[in-house]
Design a protein around this motif. Structure first.
Motif, PDB file in Angstrom:
ATOM      1  N   THR A 243       3.543  -9.805   9.486  1.00 43.31           N
ATOM      2  CA  THR A 243       4.393  -8.705   9.941  1.00 43.31           C
ATOM      3  C   THR A 243       4.227  -8.261  11.368  1.00 43.31           C
ATOM      4  O   THR A 243       5.171  -8.119  12.084  1.00 43.31           O
ATOM      5  CB  THR A 243       4.186  -7.386   9.170  1.00 43.31           C
ATOM      6  N   TYR A 244       3.221  -8.351  11.869  1.00 46.13           N
ATOM      7  CA  TYR A 244       2.762  -8.191  13.270  1.00 46.13           C
ATOM      8  C   TYR A 244       2.549  -9.039  14.084  1.00 46.13           C
ATOM      9  O   TYR A 244       2.090  -8.976  15.195  1.00 46.13           O
ATOM     10  CB  TYR A 244       1.593  -6.991  13.423  1.00 46.13           C
TER      11      TYR A 244
ATOM     12  N   PRO B 271       3.333  -2.671  15.057  1.00 43.52           N
ATOM     13  CA  PRO B 271       3.227  -1.139  14.242  1.00 43.52           C
ATOM     14  C   PRO B 271       3.798  -0.155  14.283  1.00 43.52           C
ATOM     15  O   PRO B 271       4.296   0.069  15.526  1.00 43.52           O
ATOM     16  CB  PRO B 271       1.626  -1.274  14.238  1.00 43.52           C
ATOM     17  N   GLN B 272       4.448   0.277  13.193  1.00 46.83           N
ATOM     18  CA  GLN B 272       5.119   1.672  13.388  1.00 46.83           C
ATOM     19  C   GLN B 272       4.318   2.752  12.685  1.00 46.83           C
ATOM     20  O   GLN B 272       3.658   2.477  11.974  1.00 46.83           O
ATOM     21  CB  GLN B 272       6.637   1.401  12.882  1.00 46.83           C
TER      22      GLN B 272
ATOM     23  N   ASP C 114       3.000   3.166   8.823  1.00 49.35           N
ATOM     24  CA  ASP C 114       2.401   1.861   8.425  1.00 49.35           C
ATOM     25  C   ASP C 114       0.932   2.136   7.845  1.00 49.35           C
ATOM     26  O   ASP C 114       0.006   2.617   8.752  1.00 49.35           O
ATOM     27  CB  ASP C 114       2.669   0.667   9.190  1.00 49.35           C
TER      28      ASP C 114
ATOM     29  N   MET D 140      -2.360  -0.034   7.758  1.00 60.73           N
ATOM     30  CA  MET D 140      -2.706  -1.300   8.513  1.00 60.73           C
ATOM     31  C   MET D 140      -4.491  -1.437   8.272  1.00 60.73           C
ATOM     32  O   MET D 140      -4.908  -0.675   8.422  1.00 60.73           O
ATOM     33  CB  MET D 140      -2.386  -1.064  10.163  1.00 60.73           C
TER      34      MET D 140
ATOM     35  N   ARG E  30      -3.861   4.776   8.443  1.00 58.80           N
ATOM     36  CA  ARG E  30      -2.613   4.777   8.318  1.00 58.80           C
ATOM     37  C   ARG E  30      -2.095   4.852   9.876  1.00 58.80           C
ATOM     38  O   ARG E  30      -2.812   5.538  10.681  1.00 58.80           O
ATOM     39  CB  ARG E  30      -1.788   5.695   7.844  1.00 58.80           C
TER      40      ARG E  30
ATOM     41  N   VAL F  38       8.543   7.083   7.029  1.00 59.08           N
ATOM     42  CA  VAL F  38       7.772   7.033   6.041  1.00 59.08           C
ATOM     43  C   VAL F  38       7.228   8.427   5.505  1.00 59.08           C
ATOM     44  O   VAL F  38       6.675   9.174   6.285  1.00 59.08           O
ATOM     45  CB  VAL F  38       6.324   6.291   6.463  1.00 59.08           C
TER      46      VAL F  38
ATOM     47  N   LYS G 124      -0.460  -5.915   7.702  1.00 57.28           N
ATOM     48  CA  LYS G 124       0.352  -4.622   6.790  1.00 57.28           C
ATOM     49  C   LYS G 124       0.026  -4.687   5.645  1.00 57.28           C
ATOM     50  O   LYS G 124       0.146  -5.456   4.762  1.00 57.28           O
ATOM     51  CB  LYS G 124       1.654  -4.562   7.205  1.00 57.28           C
TER      52      LYS G 124
ATOM     53  N   PHE H 294       0.563  -3.702   1.822  1.00 57.10           N
ATOM     54  CA  PHE H 294       1.810  -3.636   1.217  1.00 57.10           C
ATOM     55  C   PHE H 294       1.953  -3.602  -0.476  1.00 57.10           C
ATOM     56  O   PHE H 294       2.926  -3.079  -0.893  1.00 57.10           O
ATOM     57  CB  PHE H 294       3.058  -4.529   1.647  1.00 57.10           C
TER      58      PHE H 294
END
Length: 262
Positions: free
Chosen positions: A86-87, A104-105, A108, A110, A125, A175, A244, A246
């Motif tokens: 993802t990253y 990263p957002q 997320d 992580m 987070r 989120v 990430k 999930f």
């Protein structure tokens, strides 16, 4: 224990044995001669180890949640999957990024290598991105001067100790997630260690205010008063990112946890 390094060494040894047997030893061996056991086992394990190594290094990696810092999102004993690409694509063992994918957002969940001891994997987070000003004052989160929405919901029951904690829905970016906050816990940060860019943070008896340096992230646990996170040990550098989280794929104590996080 650096499992990635151990797996890489096993792959290297089994690969050498497979190569020697396939291209050298098998051609010199007389017809009907038995393959030495150490060559047979080493060579036969090579394709299995190769598949596991590639999946774990570039696709998904399993982790087990060891603490309650991410309650109520993740519980002690949850087995989770972490997306490794993802990253960005990273070289295994040395964790060097070779291909950019996403960054990263906020919001997320992580997994990363603990900055104070990179042999340890932590999960929190993402709250602050590079350049953000993060304030956690009187147990209220503000990012770049904007208070993050919180809505009080039903209290969270800790089934192992049979007590309730105030619970809220918090929104970070797109989120929305649950957090718990203990009203009787102090607002100040009670545990602080020395860390790089510590001058970017200001501590008071009401909380902490930090400006996230370039190439770093500010992490917090959803169990706000039960998490040792960026408030106490600083920022996560980009090179420490693992992936990430999930999916919960198992929990021995509660099978209903399977698939409850995404």
């Amino acid at each position: 224990m650096n499992f990635a390094l151990i797996l890489f060494l096993l792959l290297l040894v089994s690969g050498v044995l497979w190569t020697l047997d396939h291209f050298v030893a098998s051609k010199r061996r007389s017809v009907g001669a038995k393959t030495p056991w150490w060559v047979e086992y080493g060579a036969s394990f090579f394709p299995v180890i190769l598949v596991v190594f590639c999946l774990r290094s570039f696709v998904v990696e399993p982790f087990k949640i060891p603490s309650g810092s991410m309650i109520p999102t993740l519980l002690v004993g949850d087995f989770i999957l972490v997306n490794k690409w993802t990253y960005g694509i990273r070289l295994p063992v040395i964790n060097k990024k070779i291909m950019e994918v996403n960054t990263p957002q906020r919001g997320d969940v992580m997994v990363f290598r603990f900055p104070a001891d990179p042999s340890l994997d932590y999960i929190k987070r993402v709250v602050g991105l590079p350049g953000d000003k993060i304030e956690y004052i009187d147990k209220k989160l503000t990012i770049n001067g904007v208070a993050q929405p919180q809505t009080h919901i039903a209290d969270y029951l800790h089934t192992d100790r049979l007590f309730y904690s105030p619970s809220y829905l918090e929104k970070l970016g797109d989120v929305e997630h649950r957090i718990i906050v203990e009203n009787d816990a102090p607002a100040y940060v009670s545990q602080i260690i020395k860390y790089p860019f510590q001058e970017n943070c200001t501590y008071t008896n009401r909380g902490v205010s930090c400006t996230v340096p370039a190439g770093h992230y500010f992490m917090m646990g959803d169990n706000r008063d039960g998490s040792f996170d960026s408030r106490g040990w600083g920022f996560v550098p980009e090179q420490n990112i693992v992936g990430k989280a999930f999916f919960i794929w198992f929990n021995f104590s509660d099978l209903k946890r399977i698939g409850s996080f995404h």
